[in-house]
Design an enzyme around this catalytic site. Structure first.
Site, PDB file in Angstrom:
ATOM      1  N   ASN A  57       0.884  -1.137   0.023  1.00 24.08           N
ATOM      2  CA  ASN A  57       0.178  -0.058  -0.098  1.00 24.08           C
ATOM      3  C   ASN A  57       0.874   1.279  -0.024  1.00 24.08           C
ATOM      4  OD1 ASN A  57      -2.412   2.190   0.906  1.00 24.08           O
ATOM      5  ND2 ASN A  57      -3.457   0.025   0.235  1.00 24.08           N
ATOM      6  N   TYR A  70      -6.359 -11.311  -6.626  1.00 30.06           N
ATOM      7  CA  TYR A  70      -8.006 -11.061  -6.933  1.00 30.06           C
ATOM      8  C   TYR A  70      -8.876 -12.200  -6.997  1.00 30.06           C
ATOM      9  CZ  TYR A  70      -6.143  -6.279  -8.706  1.00 30.06           C
ATOM     10  OH  TYR A  70      -5.466  -5.243  -8.904  1.00 30.06           O
ATOM     11  N   ASP A  84     -11.656   0.632  -1.209  1.00 27.37           N
ATOM     12  CA  ASP A  84     -10.269   0.274  -1.292  1.00 27.37           C
ATOM     13  C   ASP A  84      -9.925   0.808   0.183  1.00 27.37           C
ATOM     14  OD1 ASP A  84      -7.734   0.324  -1.973  1.00 27.37           O
ATOM     15  OD2 ASP A  84      -7.693   1.814  -3.491  1.00 27.37           O
ATOM     16  N   HIS A  91      -1.499 -10.304  -3.130  1.00 22.54           N
ATOM     17  CA  HIS A  91      -2.473  -9.139  -3.882  1.00 22.54           C
ATOM     18  C   HIS A  91      -3.374 -10.191  -4.811  1.00 22.54           C
ATOM     19  CE1 HIS A  91      -4.097  -5.637  -5.318  1.00 22.54           C
ATOM     20  NE2 HIS A  91      -3.300  -4.788  -4.795  1.00 22.54           N
ATOM     21  N   GLU A 124      -6.314  -8.242   1.263  1.00 23.20           N
ATOM     22  CA  GLU A 124      -4.873  -7.931   1.578  1.00 23.20           C
ATOM     23  C   GLU A 124      -4.458  -7.849   2.822  1.00 23.20           C
ATOM     24  OE1 GLU A 124      -3.579  -4.795  -1.264  1.00 23.20           O
ATOM     25  OE2 GLU A 124      -5.505  -5.018  -2.089  1.00 23.20           O
ATOM     26  N   HIS A 179       2.726   0.058  -3.139  1.00 25.90           N
ATOM     27  CA  HIS A 179       3.410  -1.366  -3.397  1.00 25.90           C
ATOM     28  C   HIS A 179       4.706  -1.628  -3.688  1.00 25.90           C
ATOM     29  CE1 HIS A 179      -0.745  -2.282  -2.738  1.00 25.90           C
ATOM     30  NE2 HIS A 179      -1.402  -2.245  -4.030  1.00 25.90           N
TER      31      HIS A 179
HETATM   32  C1  GLA Z   1      -4.435  -1.708  -3.526  1.00 20.64           C
HETATM   33  C2  GLA Z   1      -4.608  -0.266  -3.231  1.00 20.64           C
HETATM   34  C3  GLA Z   1      -5.609   0.225  -4.667  1.00 20.64           C
HETATM   35  C4  GLA Z   1      -4.856  -0.200  -5.826  1.00 20.64           C
HETATM   36  C5  GLA Z   1      -4.526  -1.647  -5.782  1.00 20.64           C
HETATM   37  C6  GLA Z   1      -3.960  -2.184  -7.016  1.00 20.64           C
HETATM   38  O1  GLA Z   1      -5.383  -2.396  -3.061  1.00 20.64           O
HETATM   39  O2  GLA Z   1      -5.195   0.516  -2.296  1.00 20.64           O
HETATM   40  O3  GLA Z   1      -5.555   1.521  -4.526  1.00 20.64           O
HETATM   41  O4  GLA Z   1      -3.464   0.220  -5.983  1.00 20.64           O
HETATM   42  O5  GLA Z   1      -3.982  -2.186  -4.717  1.00 20.64           O
HETATM   43  O6  GLA Z   1      -4.416  -1.559  -8.389  1.00 20.64           O
END
Ligand code: GLA
Length: 374
Positions: free
Chosen positions: A107, A209, A273, A207, A339, A133
């Site tokens: 982050n 998805y 987010d 990370h 995450e 990141h």
């Molecule tokens: C994290 C961040 C988001 C974005 C994603 C990747 O979750 O908080 O803002 O950067 O990673 O795209």
């Protein structure tokens, strides 16, 4: 190159007494294959772990990245429930951090700056005006070394990378090891260990998805997050420093469909987010962080972690331009990330749990993803 055998598998042929092989077979397999080369010619390998129930996880040495996770649905039909790409080139071209090991600090870090032990450090700023990141070339873009690891729990592979002093602006040579174990209890367990020779912030996560249906929207996935509080952010995604109680829109204490209130979150592109502060009795203990359920497949994902926080992200930047595995165009709301982590920008917020690792200390984090059907 490809090689397969029962039990632990390394490059080259393996001959084993039949009885031992059969015994090991029940514990799952590890298969190693070539997965292309980086633009500077480094060989990348893929490790496929299969547990005794047939669940399959694939991790590549580029970014110590989870590229596939195959689990059964309620009818026993297997499906891949993580987003990613078929070929290394698609990852090298730039992607949305699909399944990567993220760091050195996951982050954001405000303005890419922090002060530690009286010295000011400036990091790469790759998410204007912040560091995100791990920077321009974080550990998600490095080729890690891999070693099949012996574990009673199930097939396992350990990935190692040492980030040199000064990389992306961080102090200290940071030695990291990330071990993926696909347990015979149907869990993907990730254990992180790190040591340093100079004080430095560390915050590692994965990370992935997730889309438990293996296609379509995640707005109907039912989510529960074990957190009464979260860390609100400013317009650039940096925590304001407050720890607020979750309100109606933010609360996932009770299992709730992700889409029910998502449109109430303003912003461009909008959506979740946010870092949630997990309810924990004991700091560093392994506890339930989140549970996700998808009714058509009957798949359930439970996440346990030693970390104090979890970033819930609804793939807000997916817009159909990234075409993934099997030609799936990744559209808005096609996946969610959970995450497990320390809170974002902790290095600039002394009231948040500490992220500074010092020489002679050992950083550890464990996260378990448990797959169930109902
Ligand atoms: C994290 C961040 C988001 C974005 C994603 C990747 O979750 O908080 O803002 O950067 O990673 O795209």
């Amino acid at each position: 190159m490809e090689c397969v055998a029962a039990g632990l598998l390394l490059a080259g042929a393996v001959t084993e007494p039949t009885a031992t092989a059969a015994k090991k077979k029940n514990k799952g397999t590890v298969k190693k294959e070539a997965f292309g080369k980086t633009t500077d010619g480094k060989a990348v390998e893929a490790y496929t772990l299969v547990n005794k129930n047939g669940l399959k996880a694939r991790i590549i040495t580029y970014g110590a990245m989870l590229t596939e996770m195959h689990v059964p649905d309620k009818n026993g039909k297997f499906g891949d429930i993580v987003l990613g790409h078929d070929k290394l080139e698609d990852y090298l071209d730039g992607h949305s951090y699909f399944g990567v090991t993220t760091g050195r600090v996951a982050n954001r870090i405000a303005g890419g700056k922090f002060t530690l032990d009286g010295s000011e450090y400036t990091l790469a700023t790759n998410n204007d005006p912040n560091h995100l990141h791990g920077g321009t070339e974080g550990i998600d873009k490095k080729v890690w070394s891999a070693r099949v690891s012996r574990s009673k729990a199930g097939p396992a592979v350990a990935f190692s990378y040492t980030s040199p002093n000064g990389e992306e602006g961080y102090p200290g040579n940071l030695k990291m090891k990330v071990t993926y174990t696909l347990t015979n209890n149907d869990e993907l367990r990730i254990d992180y260990v790190a040591t340093t020779d100079k004080a430095t912030p560390v915050n590692l996560t994965n990370h992935a998805y997730w889309n438990l249906a293996g296609k379509g929207t995640i707005l109907d996935h039912i989510l529960q997050i074990n957190a009464d509080h979260y860390t609100p952010v400013d317009a650039t995604g940096i925590p304001t420093g407050e720890i607020l109680k979750v309100d109606d829109v933010m609360s996932f204490i009770k299992p709730t469909a992700i889409g029910v209130r998502i449109d109430k979150l303003a912003g461009e592109p909008g959506g979740y987010d946010h870092n949630y502060c997990l309810n924990k009795k004991e700091f560093g203990s392994l506890g339930l962080a989140a549970r996700v359920e998808e009714s058509t497949s009957g798949r359930v994902l439970e996440i346990f972690t030693t970390e104090p926080g979890i970033q819930f992200y609804t793939g807000n930047f997916l817009d159909g331009t990234e075409v993934g595995k099997g030609g799936w165009k990744y559209e808005f709301r096609n996946a969610l990330c959970l995450e497990t982590q320390h809170f974002p920008d902790s290095i600039n917020h002394p009231q948040f749990p500490n992220t500074v690792l010092r020489p002679k200390q050992k950083y550890t984090q464990t996260t378990i993803h448990k797959f169930i059907t109902k």
